[in-house]
Motif scaffolding. Sequence first.
Motif, mmCIF file in Angstrom:
data_model
loop_
_atom_site.group_PDB
_atom_site.id
_atom_site.type_symbol
_atom_site.label_atom_id
_atom_site.label_comp_id
_atom_site.label_asym_id
_atom_site.label_seq_id
_atom_site.Cartn_x
_atom_site.Cartn_y
_atom_site.Cartn_z
ATOM 1 N N HIS A 1 50.814 45.794 36.035
ATOM 2 C CA HIS A 1 52.024 45.369 36.174
ATOM 3 C C HIS A 1 52.158 44.039 35.206
ATOM 4 O O HIS A 1 51.112 43.675 34.709
ATOM 5 N N HIS B 1 48.487 42.781 33.910
ATOM 6 C CA HIS B 1 47.494 42.897 34.912
ATOM 7 C C HIS B 1 47.309 44.501 35.123
ATOM 8 O O HIS B 1 48.256 45.071 35.273
ATOM 9 N N PRO C 1 50.886 40.384 44.476
ATOM 10 C CA PRO C 1 52.096 40.497 43.906
ATOM 11 C C PRO C 1 52.398 42.077 43.827
ATOM 12 O O PRO C 1 53.621 42.783 43.772
ATOM 13 N N MET D 1 42.487 42.729 41.232
ATOM 14 C CA MET D 1 43.657 42.513 40.241
ATOM 15 C C MET D 1 43.066 41.854 39.373
ATOM 16 O O MET D 1 42.217 40.751 39.340
ATOM 17 N N MET E 1 52.135 40.374 35.450
ATOM 18 C CA MET E 1 52.301 39.332 36.508
ATOM 19 C C MET E 1 52.965 37.984 36.131
ATOM 20 O O MET E 1 52.939 37.459 35.011
HETATM 21 CU CU LIG Z 1 48.636 40.521 39.023
#
Ligand SMILES: [Cu+2]
Lengths: 175, 213
Positions: free
Chosen positions: A134, A100, B85, A111, A136
């Motif tokens: 990142h 992501h 997140p 995102m 995910m």
């Molecule tokens: Cu994500």
Amino acid sequence: MDWKRWSGLVMLGVAAVAAVALVACGDDDDDDGDGAGTASPTVAASPTQGQVAKLQIIDPRARDTTNDVSAAYFTVKNTGDATDRLLSVTADVSTKVEVHEMVMEGGTAKMQAVKAPLEIPAGGELVLKPGGYHIMLMNLASPLKEGQQVKLTLTFEKSGKIEVTAPVKKIEAMN
Amino acid sequence: MRTIRPGLVFLLLALAGFAAAACGGDDGDEGGGASSIDDYLGAQVTPFFEKPDLVLTDTEGRPFDIRKDTEGFLTILYVGYTHCPDICPTTMYDISEVLKTLTEKQRSQIKVVFATADPDRDTPEVIRKWLDHFDTTFIGLSGDSRQISDLLKQLLMGTPQRTDLGEGNYAVSHAAYAIAYTKDNTGRLVYPFGITQDDWKHDLPMLVNETWK
Ligand SMILES: [Cu+2]
């Protein structure tokens, strides 16, 4: 002047100053394979006409969480002379893993999955960190707790599969 | 000039000050705010934000009047969602860590308020569990979707956009900054993502005493 330009500038500034501050405060450099949790496997791909990607995965880590989503981060260093690409990632704790990115639009963060595999240029690096890229981790069977280890399998176009162990920890904006 | 239309945010990071803070210079407990808004590492907003005039629901299920129930406190307001997140937990964690470095007196003058941009998933219980992970004193607010869009409208933040991630997962767009309302109820500084714990450490002790005089 728009947000993007400014945040870009700031990130540059922050990085530059952080580097200066690090020197000024007398912190030393990381060396390979120091402290626990830093997995740095080096994998050389089979040469294609002398072009080799040599990858090193630095500081893999995953965020502790209270629910069924989390993120993992790491840096990929390519000391070879061929560009490599991160094609996919799997994790032992998640049935749904994606690469992501955070996109900033006028102060709004969004995102989304990356549109194309992330590149690790020859002699360069790919950094995954909060606010940028990142991994995910979705549909976690149970929340990730500090001290736990997450096994990530990274699949690269040239270097193939590299397994790393990411310790679960609290993650701040700069480290 | 350091002005920008509402809703957008202008960021000013005094890099020299940042470097000094990174090496652990400590600010005193007492003695008013900064001599100038330029002394802060937060980003300046012009015109400043007003506190939202709205009653939402806290994590105990009680009504929370944002203006009345934060009156007299330095109030840090962040809008996000618990299934985020990346930047939401980073922001909450950074703030929680910095609060631990303040004196008890400074700490007692600060309220941290998290409001959800994802009321469908973020019930009071879900938010409480998530916030307790960072700081049990953090205030968590939810409401129905109409209340949340009212909140976002008042904050000039725009409607949350959902991005489908498959298998029931989705992402929600939200502002990438926290707003600091000083005790006079004005929000003149915001803290965009990328702000570090050292930046917060630099600003919070001054913000607690700030009167903008
Ligand atoms: Cu994500």
